[in-house]
Design a protein around this motif. Sequence first.
Motif, PDB file in Angstrom:
ATOM      1  N   ILE A   1       0.816  -1.219   0.000  1.00 17.58           N
ATOM      2  CA  ILE A   1       0.000   0.000   0.000  1.00 17.58           C
ATOM      3  C   ILE A   1       0.849   1.269   0.000  1.00 17.58           C
ATOM      4  O   ILE A   1       0.322   2.358  -0.260  1.00 17.58           O
ATOM      5  CB  ILE A   1      -0.950   0.012   1.212  1.00 17.58           C
ATOM      6  N   CYS A   2       2.143   1.158   0.277  1.00 19.77           N
ATOM      7  CA  CYS A   2       2.986   2.352   0.233  1.00 19.77           C
ATOM      8  C   CYS A   2       3.124   2.886  -1.194  1.00 19.77           C
ATOM      9  O   CYS A   2       3.572   4.021  -1.400  1.00 19.77           O
ATOM     10  CB  CYS A   2       4.360   2.056   0.828  1.00 19.77           C
ATOM     11  N   ASN A   3       2.747   2.083  -2.190  1.00 20.50           N
ATOM     12  CA  ASN A   3       2.824   2.522  -3.579  1.00 20.50           C
ATOM     13  C   ASN A   3       1.611   3.337  -4.012  1.00 20.50           C
ATOM     14  O   ASN A   3       1.600   3.879  -5.118  1.00 20.50           O
ATOM     15  CB  ASN A   3       2.958   1.300  -4.503  1.00 20.50           C
ATOM     16  N   PHE A   4       0.583   3.399  -3.162  1.00 18.13           N
ATOM     17  CA  PHE A   4      -0.614   4.146  -3.508  1.00 18.13           C
ATOM     18  C   PHE A   4      -0.509   5.572  -2.985  1.00 18.13           C
ATOM     19  O   PHE A   4       0.092   5.826  -1.940  1.00 18.13           O
ATOM     20  CB  PHE A   4      -1.862   3.466  -2.929  1.00 18.13           C
ATOM     21  N   HIS A   5      -1.135   6.487  -3.705  1.00 16.30           N
ATOM     22  CA  HIS A   5      -1.096   7.897  -3.343  1.00 16.30           C
ATOM     23  C   HIS A   5      -1.811   8.113  -2.017  1.00 16.30           C
ATOM     24  O   HIS A   5      -2.780   7.412  -1.684  1.00 16.30           O
ATOM     25  CB  HIS A   5      -1.733   8.743  -4.444  1.00 16.30           C
ATOM     26  N   ALA A   6      -1.340   9.105  -1.257  1.00 14.05           N
ATOM     27  CA  ALA A   6      -1.918   9.369   0.060  1.00 14.05           C
ATOM     28  C   ALA A   6      -3.378   9.796  -0.018  1.00 14.05           C
ATOM     29  O   ALA A   6      -4.151   9.583   0.927  1.00 14.05           O
ATOM     30  CB  ALA A   6      -1.098  10.427   0.793  1.00 14.05           C
ATOM     31  N   SER A   7      -3.772  10.400  -1.127  1.00 12.47           N
ATOM     32  CA  SER A   7      -5.149  10.865  -1.279  1.00 12.47           C
ATOM     33  C   SER A   7      -6.097   9.776  -1.791  1.00 12.47           C
ATOM     34  O   SER A   7      -7.297  10.026  -1.923  1.00 12.47           O
ATOM     35  CB  SER A   7      -5.196  12.056  -2.240  1.00 12.47           C
ATOM     36  N   GLN A   8      -5.572   8.596  -2.062  1.00 11.85           N
ATOM     37  CA  GLN A   8      -6.419   7.513  -2.543  1.00 11.85           C
ATOM     38  C   GLN A   8      -7.374   7.079  -1.436  1.00 11.85           C
ATOM     39  O   GLN A   8      -6.963   6.818  -0.309  1.00 11.85           O
ATOM     40  CB  GLN A   8      -5.561   6.323  -2.989  1.00 11.85           C
ATOM     41  N   GLU A   9      -8.660   6.972  -1.756  1.00 14.67           N
ATOM     42  CA  GLU A   9      -9.666   6.658  -0.748  1.00 14.67           C
ATOM     43  C   GLU A   9      -9.992   5.172  -0.681  1.00 14.67           C
ATOM     44  O   GLU A   9     -10.091   4.607   0.401  1.00 14.67           O
ATOM     45  CB  GLU A   9     -10.944   7.458  -1.020  1.00 14.67           C
ATOM     46  N   GLU A  10     -10.185   4.533  -1.828  1.00 13.87           N
ATOM     47  CA  GLU A  10     -10.527   3.111  -1.838  1.00 13.87           C
ATOM     48  C   GLU A  10      -9.564   2.326  -2.706  1.00 13.87           C
ATOM     49  O   GLU A  10      -8.961   2.862  -3.647  1.00 13.87           O
ATOM     50  CB  GLU A  10     -11.960   2.887  -2.364  1.00 13.87           C
ATOM     51  N   ILE A  11      -9.425   1.062  -2.367  1.00 10.36           N
ATOM     52  CA  ILE A  11      -8.645   0.144  -3.184  1.00 10.36           C
ATOM     53  C   ILE A  11      -9.497  -1.084  -3.476  1.00 10.36           C
ATOM     54  O   ILE A  11     -10.440  -1.399  -2.736  1.00 10.36           O
ATOM     55  CB  ILE A  11      -7.330  -0.279  -2.494  1.00 10.36           C
ATOM     56  N   THR A  12      -9.148  -1.754  -4.553  1.00 14.22           N
ATOM     57  CA  THR A  12      -9.869  -2.961  -4.957  1.00 14.22           C
ATOM     58  C   THR A  12      -8.934  -4.152  -4.858  1.00 14.22           C
ATOM     59  O   THR A  12      -7.810  -4.115  -5.362  1.00 14.22           O
ATOM     60  CB  THR A  12     -10.393  -2.832  -6.397  1.00 14.22           C
ATOM     61  N   LEU A  13      -9.398  -5.180  -4.199  1.00  9.31           N
ATOM     62  CA  LEU A  13      -8.636  -6.420  -4.048  1.00  9.31           C
ATOM     63  C   LEU A  13      -9.287  -7.489  -4.916  1.00  9.31           C
ATOM     64  O   LEU A  13     -10.473  -7.811  -4.728  1.00  9.31           O
ATOM     65  CB  LEU A  13      -8.596  -6.845  -2.584  1.00  9.31           C
ATOM     66  N   VAL A  14      -8.538  -8.004  -5.879  1.00  7.72           N
ATOM     67  CA  VAL A  14      -9.015  -9.053  -6.770  1.00  7.72           C
ATOM     68  C   VAL A  14      -8.329 -10.355  -6.369  1.00  7.72           C
ATOM     69  O   VAL A  14      -7.106 -10.477  -6.445  1.00  7.72           O
ATOM     70  CB  VAL A  14      -8.714  -8.717  -8.244  1.00  7.72           C
ATOM     71  N   ALA A  15      -9.128 -11.301  -5.925  1.00  9.70           N
ATOM     72  CA  ALA A  15      -8.589 -12.572  -5.425  1.00  9.70           C
ATOM     73  C   ALA A  15      -8.900 -13.698  -6.397  1.00  9.70           C
ATOM     74  O   ALA A  15     -10.042 -13.879  -6.815  1.00  9.70           O
ATOM     75  CB  ALA A  15      -9.179 -12.891  -4.053  1.00  9.70           C
TER      76      ALA A  15
END
Length: 386
Positions: free
Chosen positions: A163-177
């Motif tokens: 998650i350190c690769n995501f921008h600080a302003s990013q609100e949601e992430i999607t996890l594809v399993a």
Amino acid sequence: MALSATAVIPGKSVKVFGKAVQCLSKVGDELYLQVNVNGIDLRTVNSSRSAYSRMEFKSPFFSTFHVQQGDSNSHDGTLKCKINMKPCLNIFRSSNMDKNINSCTITLDGEENRLKFLLQCRFGIKKAFDLTLQDYESLEAMFTKDDCPNAIVSLPKIFANTICNFHASQEEITLVATKDNIVIKNYVEDQAELSKMLYTEMNLATHEFLSYDVKTEGDITFCLKEFRAIINFGEYSGQPISMHFESAGKPIMFHITNESTFVADFVLASLVDTEAALQNSETSAKNIASNLDDSHCQIIEDSILEKSHVENDAVTQIKSPSTNVVTESQTRDDDADSDHDTVIPGTPPNKKMRSVFYSKPLSTVPNPSDKISDILVPDTDSEDDV
């Protein structure tokens, strides 16, 4: 609230307790406490009720833990109260708690409705904090991780490096399993804006996790802010993070535990898959349409035919008299001819579908051999004129 309790946190565990408070502050603005003979339970929920966190510190976590039962109104011997999160967070905000604090004494006074913190610092320095307690009803979250078909256990560092690769302003992430790997990417609500923003996608193989059990493949989107807080607490506690989930629209649960001292549970809501919901609604509509039997279709057909006849009658009335006039003798002859027609049993009746397109039946088409009764326009050149 006559129950009272005293708990002493040793210096090496003060920062763990402080990190727990900091993690809870990322979720909600109020801290709910439940104290009984088994330990201290801290809970919080955000304003939209989409994130819930619970941390239970068992009695072995404290060097001293004593609960004095009084004339409490609680039938289960549990003191339930809540405080504002901000003043409690200020107590444990220091980053050098493990070096500067020797112990922390927590005192809950049910008679005076007070929560007191006493920090024993180096060089004999003492810091005292006095907070007011508020009564509240029990805060529970209806969830169970045992019903989730997918379970993944990982070291916090794996998630932290991702998650350190995501921008600080990013609100949601999607996890594809999938059964072979996990893909974590930033969530983009409007696909049209995808070309205007930074798109990040991380691929994690199954061997990077301590345990990987995915029975139902799919994707789930949840809030990144709370996920960061969970990872930070897991990193400092040194315990693995177990993740349990099912599908989009259902909550995702995180579990961190040190069986002898504390248990932490986090429940985050996920976004509903709008495309899947739309497809389900379309499928339901098709199923309803396919369930129409032949009688329903016949009713619809009859109503169309009836409407066609009504339209035909209206059209014949609007037409000019010269195109619709049928003499009485011709009508009688047509009726007589129809009476002499041989009707074969079982023959279906004639459907007058032509009435939709023609203004009159085919029997009314004029015959060239018929005698013209009236001359509307006489000849201009007569024999007398010649």
